[in-house]
Design a protein around this motif. Structure first.
Motif, PDB file in Angstrom:
ATOM      1  N   UNK A   1       0.826  -1.211   0.000  1.00  0.00           N
ATOM      2  CA  UNK A   1       0.000   0.000   0.000  1.00  0.00           C
ATOM      3  C   UNK A   1       0.859   1.259   0.000  1.00  0.00           C
ATOM      4  N   UNK A   2       1.896   1.266   0.823  1.00  0.00           N
ATOM      5  CA  UNK A   2       2.812   2.416   0.886  1.00  0.00           C
ATOM      6  C   UNK A   2       3.438   2.645  -0.492  1.00  0.00           C
ATOM      7  N   UNK A   3       3.861   1.582  -1.138  1.00  0.00           N
ATOM      8  CA  UNK A   3       4.489   1.696  -2.458  1.00  0.00           C
ATOM      9  C   UNK A   3       3.526   2.261  -3.488  1.00  0.00           C
ATOM     10  N   UNK A   4       2.287   1.800  -3.466  1.00  0.00           N
ATOM     11  CA  UNK A   4       1.285   2.301  -4.409  1.00  0.00           C
ATOM     12  C   UNK A   4       1.046   3.794  -4.195  1.00  0.00           C
ATOM     13  N   UNK A   5       0.890   4.197  -2.951  1.00  0.00           N
ATOM     14  CA  UNK A   5       0.636   5.616  -2.652  1.00  0.00           C
ATOM     15  C   UNK A   5       1.850   6.466  -3.020  1.00  0.00           C
ATOM     16  N   UNK A   6       3.028   6.029  -2.630  1.00  0.00           N
ATOM     17  CA  UNK A   6       4.253   6.777  -2.923  1.00  0.00           C
ATOM     18  C   UNK A   6       4.478   6.904  -4.426  1.00  0.00           C
ATOM     19  N   UNK A   7       4.303   5.825  -5.147  1.00  0.00           N
ATOM     20  CA  UNK A   7       4.471   5.860  -6.605  1.00  0.00           C
ATOM     21  C   UNK A   7       3.398   6.720  -7.265  1.00  0.00           C
ATOM     22  N   UNK A   8       2.185   6.653  -6.745  1.00  0.00           N
ATOM     23  CA  UNK A   8       1.104   7.458  -7.306  1.00  0.00           C
ATOM     24  C   UNK A   8       1.317   8.944  -7.120  1.00  0.00           C
ATOM     25  N   UNK A   9       1.913   9.324  -6.005  1.00  0.00           N
ATOM     26  CA  UNK A   9       2.161  10.736  -5.732  1.00  0.00           C
ATOM     27  C   UNK A   9       3.348  11.289  -6.506  1.00  0.00           C
ATOM     28  N   UNK A  10       4.439  10.552  -6.537  1.00  0.00           N
ATOM     29  CA  UNK A  10       5.622  11.185  -7.103  1.00  0.00           C
ATOM     30  C   UNK A  10       6.636  10.289  -7.748  1.00  0.00           C
ATOM     31  N   UNK A  11       6.349   9.049  -7.920  1.00  0.00           N
ATOM     32  CA  UNK A  11       7.369   8.197  -8.502  1.00  0.00           C
ATOM     33  C   UNK A  11       6.921   7.475  -9.751  1.00  0.00           C
ATOM     34  N   UNK A  12       5.654   7.167  -9.829  1.00  0.00           N
ATOM     35  CA  UNK A  12       5.165   6.356 -10.940  1.00  0.00           C
ATOM     36  C   UNK A  12       4.559   7.160 -12.066  1.00  0.00           C
ATOM     37  N   UNK A  13       4.081   8.351 -11.759  1.00  0.00           N
ATOM     38  CA  UNK A  13       3.601   9.216 -12.828  1.00  0.00           C
ATOM     39  C   UNK A  13       4.154  10.607 -12.611  1.00  0.00           C
ATOM     40  N   UNK A  14       4.360  11.278 -13.691  1.00  0.00           N
ATOM     41  CA  UNK A  14       5.037  12.577 -13.637  1.00  0.00           C
ATOM     42  C   UNK A  14       4.236  13.641 -14.378  1.00  0.00           C
ATOM     43  N   UNK A  15       2.917  13.509 -14.354  1.00  0.00           N
ATOM     44  CA  UNK A  15       2.059  14.407 -15.109  1.00  0.00           C
ATOM     45  C   UNK A  15       2.243  15.858 -14.673  1.00  0.00           C
ATOM     46  N   UNK A  16       2.231  16.112 -13.383  1.00  0.00           N
ATOM     47  CA  UNK A  16       2.326  17.486 -12.881  1.00  0.00           C
ATOM     48  C   UNK A  16       3.679  18.099 -13.246  1.00  0.00           C
ATOM     49  N   UNK A  17       4.749  17.350 -13.055  1.00  0.00           N
ATOM     50  CA  UNK A  17       6.072  17.837 -13.438  1.00  0.00           C
ATOM     51  C   UNK A  17       6.181  18.044 -14.942  1.00  0.00           C
ATOM     52  N   UNK A  18       5.550  17.167 -15.702  1.00  0.00           N
ATOM     53  CA  UNK A  18       5.546  17.308 -17.156  1.00  0.00           C
ATOM     54  C   UNK A  18       4.821  18.567 -17.600  1.00  0.00           C
ATOM     55  N   UNK A  19       3.688  18.845 -16.982  1.00  0.00           N
ATOM     56  CA  UNK A  19       2.941  20.062 -17.318  1.00  0.00           C
ATOM     57  C   UNK A  19       3.791  21.289 -16.985  1.00  0.00           C
TER      58      UNK A  19
END
Length: 189
Positions: free
Chosen positions: A102-120
């Motif tokens: 669960x920790x991994x899913x949340x951590x990756x969802x916020x800042x490791x697995x997707x980079x949409x906000x940084x990309x924008x």
């Protein structure tokens, strides 16, 4: 090296416990410290871009600041989660690994697995830089590529995350060198 996917719960838990300090430092540097340095960069770039496109620069900065928060939160969640998993693992190894998942899913969802906000953020500031001719064209086009790759991480293909990560490092180094060589001059009244 992280245990293979066929590792037992005990092997995974032992790995996390044996490498607790290393993993904590890695999270601290790659998320928390990166987030703090990113905040400085977001503000420094905003200072350069605001006179060319004030509203667009503010919008880009909003995404940059949100990205800072997500990155820092991701690292803090990973470290707190790691501590909890090790504590829980002493008495309940199977539950500990469920928590770690669960920790991994949340951590990756916020800042490791997707980079949409940084990309924008990177795409917006690259467009402003192109409009104002603030950086070299190759640096601007790299920023556009990085931004698009970051936005495309919405798709669950590792290639976009890998392109974003590697090209982002090159972009950060390049923009840092550019900003050091051409410092912003501030007119004071």
């Amino acid at each position: 090296v992280y245990p293979n996917t066929n590792a037992s719960i005990a092997e995974e838990l032992n790995f996390l416990s044996d490498n607790h300090l290393t993993l904590s430092i890695l999270n601290l540097v790659s998320y928390t410290l990166f987030g703090v340095l990113l905040a400085v960069l977001v503000l420094a770039i905003h200072q350069r871009l605001k006179k060319y496109s004030s509203n667009f620069s503010k919008l880009a900065s909003v995404f940059g600041i949100i990205w800072v928060g997500l990155v820092i939160a991701s690292g803090m969640i990973a470290n707190i989660g790691l501590n909890s998993v090790i504590e829980i693992g002493i008495k309940e190894p199977e539950n500990a690994m469920l928590v770690w998942s669960s920790v991994s899913i949340i951590s990756e969802g916020l800042g490791g697995g997707n980079e949409i906000v940084g990309g924008i953020w990177m795409l917006l500031l690259s467009i402003i830089a192109l409009k104002g001719q603030l950086f070299s064209k190759p640096l601007i086009f790299l920023g556009i590529l990085v931004g698009i790759a970051g936005i495309l991480t919405i798709y669950p293909l590792d290639i976009f995350t890998e392109i974003f990560g590697i090209s982002q490092i090159i972009w950060f180094l390049w923009v840092g060198i550019f900003m050091i060589r051409k410092p912003l001059t501030v007119v004071r009244n």
